[in-house]
Design a protein around this motif. Sequence first.
Motif, PDB file in Angstrom:
ATOM      1  N   TRP A   7      66.444  53.213   0.653  1.00 11.93           N
ATOM      2  CA  TRP A   7      65.802  52.907  -0.614  1.00 11.93           C
ATOM      3  C   TRP A   7      66.587  51.886  -1.421  1.00 11.93           C
ATOM      4  O   TRP A   7      66.010  51.160  -2.235  1.00 11.93           O
ATOM      5  CB  TRP A   7      65.574  54.180  -1.424  1.00 11.93           C
ATOM      6  CG  TRP A   7      66.843  54.838  -1.899  1.00 11.93           C
ATOM      7  CD1 TRP A   7      67.578  55.768  -1.244  1.00 11.93           C
ATOM      8  CD2 TRP A   7      67.507  54.590  -3.134  1.00 11.93           C
ATOM      9  NE1 TRP A   7      68.675  56.118  -1.982  1.00 11.93           N
ATOM     10  CE2 TRP A   7      68.648  55.408  -3.168  1.00 11.93           C
ATOM     11  CE3 TRP A   7      67.256  53.761  -4.219  1.00 11.93           C
ATOM     12  CZ2 TRP A   7      69.538  55.417  -4.235  1.00 11.93           C
ATOM     13  CZ3 TRP A   7      68.148  53.778  -5.287  1.00 11.93           C
ATOM     14  CH2 TRP A   7      69.271  54.609  -5.280  1.00 11.93           C
ATOM     15  N   ARG A   8      67.886  51.776  -1.217  1.00 12.37           N
ATOM     16  CA  ARG A   8      68.677  50.777  -1.944  1.00 12.37           C
ATOM     17  C   ARG A   8      68.340  49.367  -1.485  1.00 12.37           C
ATOM     18  O   ARG A   8      68.271  48.445  -2.288  1.00 12.37           O
ATOM     19  CB  ARG A   8      70.164  51.048  -1.768  1.00 12.37           C
ATOM     20  CG  ARG A   8      70.582  52.309  -2.468  1.00 12.37           C
ATOM     21  CD  ARG A   8      72.046  52.535  -2.340  1.00 12.37           C
ATOM     22  NE  ARG A   8      72.378  53.830  -2.944  1.00 12.37           N
ATOM     23  CZ  ARG A   8      73.591  54.281  -3.076  1.00 12.37           C
ATOM     24  NH1 ARG A   8      74.608  53.592  -2.628  1.00 12.37           N
ATOM     25  NH2 ARG A   8      73.798  55.448  -3.637  1.00 12.37           N
ATOM     26  N   PHE A   9      68.114  49.209  -0.173  1.00 13.44           N
ATOM     27  CA  PHE A   9      67.707  47.911   0.349  1.00 13.44           C
ATOM     28  C   PHE A   9      66.335  47.531  -0.195  1.00 13.44           C
ATOM     29  O   PHE A   9      66.105  46.392  -0.613  1.00 13.44           O
ATOM     30  CB  PHE A   9      67.688  47.926   1.881  1.00 13.44           C
ATOM     31  CG  PHE A   9      67.219  46.643   2.487  1.00 13.44           C
ATOM     32  CD1 PHE A   9      68.039  45.520   2.508  1.00 13.44           C
ATOM     33  CD2 PHE A   9      65.948  46.539   3.028  1.00 13.44           C
ATOM     34  CE1 PHE A   9      67.611  44.334   3.050  1.00 13.44           C
ATOM     35  CE2 PHE A   9      65.509  45.353   3.576  1.00 13.44           C
ATOM     36  CZ  PHE A   9      66.334  44.239   3.597  1.00 13.44           C
ATOM     37  N   VAL A  10      65.421  48.493  -0.213  1.00 16.81           N
ATOM     38  CA  VAL A  10      64.079  48.248  -0.735  1.00 16.81           C
ATOM     39  C   VAL A  10      64.157  47.886  -2.218  1.00 16.81           C
ATOM     40  O   VAL A  10      63.474  46.967  -2.684  1.00 16.81           O
ATOM     41  CB  VAL A  10      63.167  49.469  -0.506  1.00 16.81           C
ATOM     42  CG1 VAL A  10      61.838  49.305  -1.219  1.00 16.81           C
ATOM     43  CG2 VAL A  10      62.960  49.702   0.973  1.00 16.81           C
ATOM     44  N   GLY A  11      64.989  48.567  -2.960  1.00 13.74           N
ATOM     45  CA  GLY A  11      65.167  48.256  -4.385  1.00 13.74           C
ATOM     46  C   GLY A  11      65.744  46.868  -4.606  1.00 13.74           C
ATOM     47  O   GLY A  11      65.311  46.136  -5.498  1.00 13.74           O
ATOM     48  N   PHE A  12      66.720  46.497  -3.798  1.00 15.17           N
ATOM     49  CA  PHE A  12      67.341  45.178  -3.910  1.00 15.17           C
ATOM     50  C   PHE A  12      66.334  44.067  -3.614  1.00 15.17           C
ATOM     51  O   PHE A  12      66.210  43.104  -4.374  1.00 15.17           O
ATOM     52  CB  PHE A  12      68.535  45.081  -2.955  1.00 15.17           C
ATOM     53  CG  PHE A  12      69.194  43.744  -2.933  1.00 15.17           C
ATOM     54  CD1 PHE A  12      69.991  43.329  -3.985  1.00 15.17           C
ATOM     55  CD2 PHE A  12      69.017  42.885  -1.858  1.00 15.17           C
ATOM     56  CE1 PHE A  12      70.597  42.093  -3.976  1.00 15.17           C
ATOM     57  CE2 PHE A  12      69.607  41.647  -1.834  1.00 15.17           C
ATOM     58  CZ  PHE A  12      70.410  41.245  -2.896  1.00 15.17           C
ATOM     59  N   ILE A  16      64.672  41.093  -6.175  1.00 12.49           N
ATOM     60  CA  ILE A  16      64.677  39.666  -5.880  1.00 12.49           C
ATOM     61  C   ILE A  16      63.253  39.101  -5.930  1.00 12.49           C
ATOM     62  O   ILE A  16      63.002  38.070  -6.564  1.00 12.49           O
ATOM     63  CB  ILE A  16      65.321  39.383  -4.510  1.00 12.49           C
ATOM     64  CG1 ILE A  16      66.779  39.838  -4.487  1.00 12.49           C
ATOM     65  CG2 ILE A  16      65.198  37.918  -4.136  1.00 12.49           C
ATOM     66  CD1 ILE A  16      67.677  39.108  -5.453  1.00 12.49           C
ATOM     67  N   VAL A  17      62.324  39.774  -5.280  1.00 11.56           N
ATOM     68  CA  VAL A  17      60.929  39.317  -5.277  1.00 11.56           C
ATOM     69  C   VAL A  17      60.352  39.356  -6.687  1.00 11.56           C
ATOM     70  O   VAL A  17      59.641  38.432  -7.102  1.00 11.56           O
ATOM     71  CB  VAL A  17      60.088  40.170  -4.299  1.00 11.56           C
ATOM     72  CG1 VAL A  17      58.610  39.883  -4.449  1.00 11.56           C
ATOM     73  CG2 VAL A  17      60.545  39.932  -2.872  1.00 11.56           C
ATOM     74  N   GLY A  18      60.660  40.378  -7.447  1.00  8.92           N
ATOM     75  CA  GLY A  18      60.184  40.469  -8.831  1.00  8.92           C
ATOM     76  C   GLY A  18      60.745  39.371  -9.712  1.00  8.92           C
ATOM     77  O   GLY A  18      60.031  38.805 -10.544  1.00  8.92           O
ATOM     78  N   ALA A  19      62.018  39.045  -9.548  1.00 10.46           N
ATOM     79  CA  ALA A  19      62.621  37.982 -10.348  1.00 10.46           C
ATOM     80  C   ALA A  19      61.990  36.627 -10.033  1.00 10.46           C
ATOM     81  O   ALA A  19      61.706  35.837 -10.937  1.00 10.46           O
ATOM     82  CB  ALA A  19      64.125  37.934 -10.097  1.00 10.46           C
ATOM     83  N   VAL A  20      61.740  36.365  -8.761  1.00 10.13           N
ATOM     84  CA  VAL A  20      61.093  35.107  -8.381  1.00 10.13           C
ATOM     85  C   VAL A  20      59.671  35.071  -8.931  1.00 10.13           C
ATOM     86  O   VAL A  20      59.219  34.047  -9.454  1.00 10.13           O
ATOM     87  CB  VAL A  20      61.105  34.929  -6.843  1.00 10.13           C
ATOM     88  CG1 VAL A  20      60.233  33.765  -6.420  1.00 10.13           C
ATOM     89  CG2 VAL A  20      62.529  34.735  -6.356  1.00 10.13           C
ATOM     90  N   GLY A  21      58.971  36.180  -8.855  1.00 10.88           N
ATOM     91  CA  GLY A  21      57.608  36.252  -9.387  1.00 10.88           C
ATOM     92  C   GLY A  21      57.559  36.041 -10.889  1.00 10.88           C
ATOM     93  O   GLY A  21      56.710  35.314 -11.403  1.00 10.88           O
TER      94      GLY A  21
END
Length: 58
Positions: A7-12, A16-21
């Motif tokens: 879950w930590r990898f998924v959160g990370f 990243i995807v959210g920040a780019v979006g």
Amino acid sequence: MAVLRGWRFVGFVSCIVGAVGLTLYPVVIDPMLNTDKYKSLQEYSKTKRDELQHRNLK
């Protein structure tokens, strides 16, 4: 360095995807969805540019 698993990898990756979006939304997506606002801004800047060119020709 910490190893990201589960879950930590998924959160990370999600962060990243959210920040780019969030960064690209006002530049790419909003003008495509709300064209009226940007058409009026483009028309306003075109009239101002024409006025400045007309003044410089005098």
